[in-house]
Scaffold this active site. Structure first.
Site: not given
Ligand code: NDP
Length: 299
Positions: A45, A50, A75, A106
């Site tokens: 995604d 980004y 997006k 987006h």
């Molecule tokens: P997530 O809900 O995926 O959470 C990410 C966080 O969780 C990071 O801090 C990561 O830290 C941590 N994490 C991930 N896996 C684990 C695990 N197994 N155990 C513990 N911690 C974990 O957040 P996002 O907001 O990034 O959402 C995911 C994706 O959704 C985005 O990257 C983007 O592609 C999309 N998105 C789209 C939006 C839109 O407007 N269309 C808006 C927001 C997001 P670490 O890296 O240290 O593991």
């Protein structure tokens, strides 16, 4: 059995779990994306906004995984609504690919293309500088036309962050239903009205921020920890599996190889556990992603 794929109304198969790429930048981001592709992830995604598309493109190329094995989502950025075709060209160029599997608007929020900032242009009084004489319906019309004119570049089009009101507006204006609406979805934000509307109209919801994004309190929740321990998995695995069991693909993001691998391992939760996760979320309602250019109708 939890599904490996969800099938869109147009027949496209969307993997149940993909890698979110927001903030996956530089060497660390490149390694995370390449690792994910080489270890079973079949969906990325991405987004123009980004500002990491060269990194994503390089990771795809260097992964050795064939382009057609990857469901690639990108997006249209807010500041490019009135120049959608150019944004698509730039996106394909910086990713180094010939086509996108899915291109999303987006946000339903056109911002000034010629403003003082490529991400969030502001007016002198500090308020958001929206694009004048433009709206998201016009943008959807542009995307529909681009999809018709360039089916080889765009396999399908959809939206993100749309509520029922915005979905109704674009469907009424064009008769073209987006195949996907990507929104924040997790137990604390399960958007029941939107879920029903999308189900009734054949729109596949996709869950962004499925873990509750950065610093999520869901990951510290003791009740969720109990369900995870009982099932021999982690809270993120429960949250991702809960989403897939509810009927939507999820796109968690991580920079850690171990967590990237873990997030792909789903668990078959019992009906009672699924119900309990929903209940815990409904007692802790929260939306993590907010933006100054949009107000959401529900959480
Ligand atoms: P997530 O809900 O995926 O959470 C990410 C966080 O969780 C990071 O801090 C990561 O830290 C941590 N994490 C991930 N896996 C684990 C695990 N197994 N155990 C513990 N911690 C974990 O957040 P996002 O907001 O990034 O959402 C995911 C994706 O959704 C985005 O990257 C983007 O592609 C999309 N998105 C789209 C939006 C839109 O407007 N269309 C808006 C927001 C997001 P670490 O890296 O240290 O593991």
């Amino acid at each position: 059995m939890l599904p490996d794929y969800f099938t869109l109304v147009n027949g496209q198969k969307v993997p149940s779990v993909g890698l979110g790429t927001w903030q996956l930048e530089g060497g660390k981001g490149y390694s995370a994306i390449k690792h994910a592709l080489q270890n079973g992830y079949k969906m990325l995604d991405c987004a123009f906004a980004y500002y990491n598309q060269e990194v994503v493109g390089r990771a795809i190329k260097d992964s050795g995984i064939a382009r057609e094995e990857i469901f690639l989502v990108d997006k249209l950025a807010n500041t490019w609504h009135s120049a959608a075709e150019k944004n698509l060209e730039l996106t394909l160029k910086s990713l180094g690919v010939e086509y996108l599997d899915l291109w999303l608007m987006h946000w339903p929020s056109p911002l000034n293309h010629h403003g003082n900032d490529p991400k969030t242009p502001k007016l002198a009084d500090g308020s958001v500088d929206f694009e004048k004489d433009w709206d998201y319906v016009k943008t959807w019309k542009s995307m529909v036309e681009l999809h018709r004119n360039y089916p080889e570049k765009l396999k399908s089009i959809g939206v993100a962050n749309f509520g029922v009101k915005e979905l109704e507006a674009i469907i009424e204006a064009t008769g073209v239903v987006p195949v996907v609406n990507q929104v924040e979805l997790h137990p604390s934000c399960n958007q029941q009205q939107l879920f029903k509307f999308c189900g009734d109209h054949g729109i596949q919801l996709v869950a962004y921020s499925p873990l509750g994004s950065i610093g999520s309190p869901l990951l510290q929740n003791e009740d969720l920890a109990g369900i995870a321990a009982k099932n021999g998995v982690t809270i993120p695995q429960c949250l991702i599996s809960w989403g897939v069991a509810n009927g939507w693909p999820v796109i968690p993001r991580s920079t850690s190889f171990e967590r990237i691998d873990q997030n792909l391992q789903l668990v078959e939760l019992s009906k009672d556990d699924l119900f309990e996760i929903t209940r815990i979320g409904s007692q802790n309602k929260h939306r993590f992603v907010t933006a100054p250019w949009h107000s959401f109708a529900e959480i």
